[in-house]
Design a protein around this motif. Sequence first.
Motif, PDB file in Angstrom:
ATOM      1  N   TRP A  24       0.812  -1.213   0.000  1.00  0.00           N
ATOM      2  CA  TRP A  24       0.000   0.000   0.000  1.00  0.00           C
ATOM      3  C   TRP A  24       0.850   1.271   0.000  1.00  0.00           C
ATOM      4  CZ3 TRP A  24      -4.788   0.407  -1.448  1.00  0.00           C
ATOM      5  CH2 TRP A  24      -5.619  -0.712  -1.388  1.00  0.00           C
ATOM      6  N   PRO A  25       1.885   1.382   0.840  1.00  0.00           N
ATOM      7  CA  PRO A  25       2.722   2.596   0.763  1.00  0.00           C
ATOM      8  C   PRO A  25       3.402   2.772  -0.596  1.00  0.00           C
ATOM      9  CG  PRO A  25       3.128   1.487   2.832  1.00  0.00           C
ATOM     10  CD  PRO A  25       2.250   0.572   2.020  1.00  0.00           C
ATOM     11  N   ILE A  26       3.777   1.676  -1.236  1.00  0.00           N
ATOM     12  CA  ILE A  26       4.413   1.791  -2.544  1.00  0.00           C
ATOM     13  C   ILE A  26       3.406   2.250  -3.592  1.00  0.00           C
ATOM     14  CG2 ILE A  26       5.446   0.451  -4.426  1.00  0.00           C
ATOM     15  CD1 ILE A  26       6.929  -1.162  -2.266  1.00  0.00           C
ATOM     16  N   VAL A  27       2.213   1.637  -3.607  1.00  0.00           N
ATOM     17  CA  VAL A  27       1.204   1.986  -4.612  1.00  0.00           C
ATOM     18  C   VAL A  27       0.732   3.429  -4.431  1.00  0.00           C
ATOM     19  CG1 VAL A  27      -1.171   1.500  -5.326  1.00  0.00           C
ATOM     20  CG2 VAL A  27       0.459  -0.348  -5.114  1.00  0.00           C
ATOM     21  N   LEU A  28       0.588   3.876  -3.207  1.00  0.00           N
ATOM     22  CA  LEU A  28       0.125   5.240  -2.972  1.00  0.00           C
ATOM     23  C   LEU A  28       1.264   6.262  -2.995  1.00  0.00           C
ATOM     24  CD1 LEU A  28      -2.427   4.541  -0.116  1.00  0.00           C
ATOM     25  CD2 LEU A  28      -2.893   4.846  -2.550  1.00  0.00           C
ATOM     26  N   GLY A  29       2.442   5.874  -2.567  1.00  0.00           N
ATOM     27  CA  GLY A  29       3.539   6.821  -2.422  1.00  0.00           C
ATOM     28  C   GLY A  29       4.332   7.083  -3.678  1.00  0.00           C
ATOM     29  N   LEU A  30       4.466   6.115  -4.538  1.00  0.00           N
ATOM     30  CA  LEU A  30       5.285   6.313  -5.736  1.00  0.00           C
ATOM     31  C   LEU A  30       4.696   7.354  -6.691  1.00  0.00           C
ATOM     32  CD1 LEU A  30       7.993   5.235  -6.653  1.00  0.00           C
ATOM     33  CD2 LEU A  30       6.793   3.559  -8.035  1.00  0.00           C
ATOM     34  N   PRO A  31       3.373   7.367  -6.935  1.00  0.00           N
ATOM     35  CA  PRO A  31       2.837   8.464  -7.765  1.00  0.00           C
ATOM     36  C   PRO A  31       3.042   9.842  -7.131  1.00  0.00           C
ATOM     37  CG  PRO A  31       1.271   6.672  -7.681  1.00  0.00           C
ATOM     38  CD  PRO A  31       2.352   6.344  -6.699  1.00  0.00           C
ATOM     39  N   VAL A  32       2.981   9.913  -5.813  1.00  0.00           N
ATOM     40  CA  VAL A  32       3.234  11.192  -5.136  1.00  0.00           C
ATOM     41  C   VAL A  32       4.678  11.626  -5.386  1.00  0.00           C
ATOM     42  CG1 VAL A  32       3.414  12.306  -2.869  1.00  0.00           C
ATOM     43  CG2 VAL A  32       1.466  10.842  -3.393  1.00  0.00           C
ATOM     44  N   LEU A  33       5.599  10.674  -5.281  1.00  0.00           N
ATOM     45  CA  LEU A  33       7.001  11.006  -5.540  1.00  0.00           C
ATOM     46  C   LEU A  33       7.207  11.474  -6.973  1.00  0.00           C
ATOM     47  CD1 LEU A  33       8.919   8.110  -3.744  1.00  0.00           C
ATOM     48  CD2 LEU A  33       8.903  10.512  -3.120  1.00  0.00           C
ATOM     49  N   TYR A  34       6.578  10.798  -7.912  1.00  0.00           N
ATOM     50  CA  TYR A  34       6.774  11.125  -9.323  1.00  0.00           C
ATOM     51  C   TYR A  34       6.123  12.450  -9.710  1.00  0.00           C
ATOM     52  CZ  TYR A  34       8.625   6.481 -10.526  1.00  0.00           C
ATOM     53  OH  TYR A  34       9.392   5.361 -10.631  1.00  0.00           O
ATOM     54  N   PHE A  35       4.857  12.626  -9.359  1.00  0.00           N
ATOM     55  CA  PHE A  35       4.096  13.736  -9.906  1.00  0.00           C
ATOM     56  C   PHE A  35       4.133  15.003  -9.057  1.00  0.00           C
ATOM     57  CE2 PHE A  35       1.854   9.946 -11.676  1.00  0.00           C
ATOM     58  CZ  PHE A  35       2.349  10.100 -12.960  1.00  0.00           C
ATOM     59  N   TYR A  36       4.314  14.876  -7.766  1.00  0.00           N
ATOM     60  CA  TYR A  36       4.284  16.061  -6.917  1.00  0.00           C
ATOM     61  C   TYR A  36       5.657  16.481  -6.402  1.00  0.00           C
ATOM     62  CZ  TYR A  36      -0.713  15.386  -7.001  1.00  0.00           C
ATOM     63  OH  TYR A  36      -2.012  15.238  -7.427  1.00  0.00           O
ATOM     64  N   LEU A  37       6.543  15.532  -6.239  1.00  0.00           N
ATOM     65  CA  LEU A  37       7.854  15.869  -5.687  1.00  0.00           C
ATOM     66  C   LEU A  37       8.963  15.868  -6.725  1.00  0.00           C
ATOM     67  CD1 LEU A  37       7.614  13.885  -2.338  1.00  0.00           C
ATOM     68  CD2 LEU A  37       7.161  16.300  -2.747  1.00  0.00           C
ATOM     69  N   GLY A  38       8.620  15.562  -7.979  1.00  0.00           N
ATOM     70  CA  GLY A  38       9.599  15.638  -9.057  1.00  0.00           C
ATOM     71  C   GLY A  38      10.663  14.559  -9.029  1.00  0.00           C
ATOM     72  N   TYR A  39      10.361  13.413  -8.439  1.00  0.00           N
ATOM     73  CA  TYR A  39      11.321  12.312  -8.380  1.00  0.00           C
ATOM     74  C   TYR A  39      11.528  11.753  -9.786  1.00  0.00           C
ATOM     75  CZ  TYR A  39      13.592   8.294  -6.162  1.00  0.00           C
ATOM     76  OH  TYR A  39      14.491   7.353  -5.762  1.00  0.00           O
ATOM     77  N   PRO A  40      12.769  11.492 -10.208  1.00  0.00           N
ATOM     78  CA  PRO A  40      12.984  10.968 -11.560  1.00  0.00           C
ATOM     79  C   PRO A  40      12.434   9.544 -11.709  1.00  0.00           C
ATOM     80  CG  PRO A  40      15.048  10.990 -10.341  1.00  0.00           C
ATOM     81  CD  PRO A  40      14.021  11.678  -9.479  1.00  0.00           C
ATOM     82  N   ARG A  41      11.872   9.256 -12.883  1.00  0.00           N
ATOM     83  CA  ARG A  41      11.302   7.931 -13.142  1.00  0.00           C
ATOM     84  C   ARG A  41      12.415   6.898 -13.262  1.00  0.00           C
ATOM     85  NH1 ARG A  41       5.791   7.841 -15.464  1.00  0.00           N
ATOM     86  NH2 ARG A  41       6.172   5.629 -15.203  1.00  0.00           N
ATOM     87  N   ILE A  57      -4.839  -6.081  -6.202  1.00  0.00           N
ATOM     88  CA  ILE A  57      -5.986  -6.565  -6.981  1.00  0.00           C
ATOM     89  C   ILE A  57      -6.285  -8.015  -6.644  1.00  0.00           C
ATOM     90  CG2 ILE A  57      -6.757  -7.106  -9.334  1.00  0.00           C
ATOM     91  CD1 ILE A  57      -5.286  -4.528 -10.205  1.00  0.00           C
ATOM     92  N   LYS A  58      -5.245  -8.825  -6.489  1.00  0.00           N
ATOM     93  CA  LYS A  58      -5.433 -10.226  -6.116  1.00  0.00           C
ATOM     94  C   LYS A  58      -6.111 -10.346  -4.757  1.00  0.00           C
ATOM     95  CE  LYS A  58      -2.686 -12.341  -3.790  1.00  0.00           C
ATOM     96  NZ  LYS A  58      -2.865 -12.991  -2.500  1.00  0.00           N
ATOM     97  N   ASP A  59      -5.699  -9.528  -3.800  1.00  0.00           N
ATOM     98  CA  ASP A  59      -6.321  -9.556  -2.476  1.00  0.00           C
ATOM     99  C   ASP A  59      -7.798  -9.191  -2.544  1.00  0.00           C
ATOM    100  OD1 ASP A  59      -3.924 -10.269  -1.347  1.00  0.00           O
ATOM    101  OD2 ASP A  59      -3.438  -8.259  -0.626  1.00  0.00           O
ATOM    102  N   ILE A  60      -8.133  -8.192  -3.340  1.00  0.00           N
ATOM    103  CA  ILE A  60      -9.527  -7.777  -3.475  1.00  0.00           C
ATOM    104  C   ILE A  60     -10.354  -8.875  -4.133  1.00  0.00           C
ATOM    105  CG2 ILE A  60     -11.056  -6.136  -4.644  1.00  0.00           C
ATOM    106  CD1 ILE A  60      -8.825  -4.026  -4.163  1.00  0.00           C
ATOM    107  N   VAL A  61      -9.822  -9.504  -5.170  1.00  0.00           N
ATOM    108  CA  VAL A  61     -10.538 -10.583  -5.859  1.00  0.00           C
ATOM    109  C   VAL A  61     -10.774 -11.754  -4.916  1.00  0.00           C
ATOM    110  CG1 VAL A  61     -10.318 -12.315  -7.687  1.00  0.00           C
ATOM    111  CG2 VAL A  61      -9.825  -9.923  -8.177  1.00  0.00           C
ATOM    112  N   VAL A  62      -9.781 -12.116  -4.127  1.00  0.00           N
ATOM    113  CA  VAL A  62      -9.918 -13.237  -3.193  1.00  0.00           C
ATOM    114  C   VAL A  62     -10.999 -12.931  -2.156  1.00  0.00           C
ATOM    115  CG1 VAL A  62      -8.731 -14.453  -1.324  1.00  0.00           C
ATOM    116  CG2 VAL A  62      -7.619 -14.173  -3.522  1.00  0.00           C
TER     117      VAL A  62
END
Length: 75
Positions: A24-41, A57-62
């Motif tokens: 969860w921290p990776i899925v939510l935090g990486l877009p913040v790093l990329y788009f708001y903090l200017g972290y290089p891709r 997605i697998k957890d939700i499906v299960v």
Amino acid sequence: MRELQSFLRHFYGAGILFFYYMKWPIVLGLPVLYFYLGYPRYWLLDLLWLYCLGLIIKDIVVVVLRWKRGEKIWR
């Protein structure tokens, strides 16, 4: 050979624990790093993000499938 199997088993277990707690921290935090903090891709982080998204997605499906079958959702 036995030492290699033991190492791989511990490595696999550590990976499971890492992704269980960090998806969860990776899925939510990486877009913040990329788009708001200017972290290089970086392609490796993009792959990590996709893998974590797949795990979520697998957890939700299960959970949905267990709920539809009338089983306990959380075991």
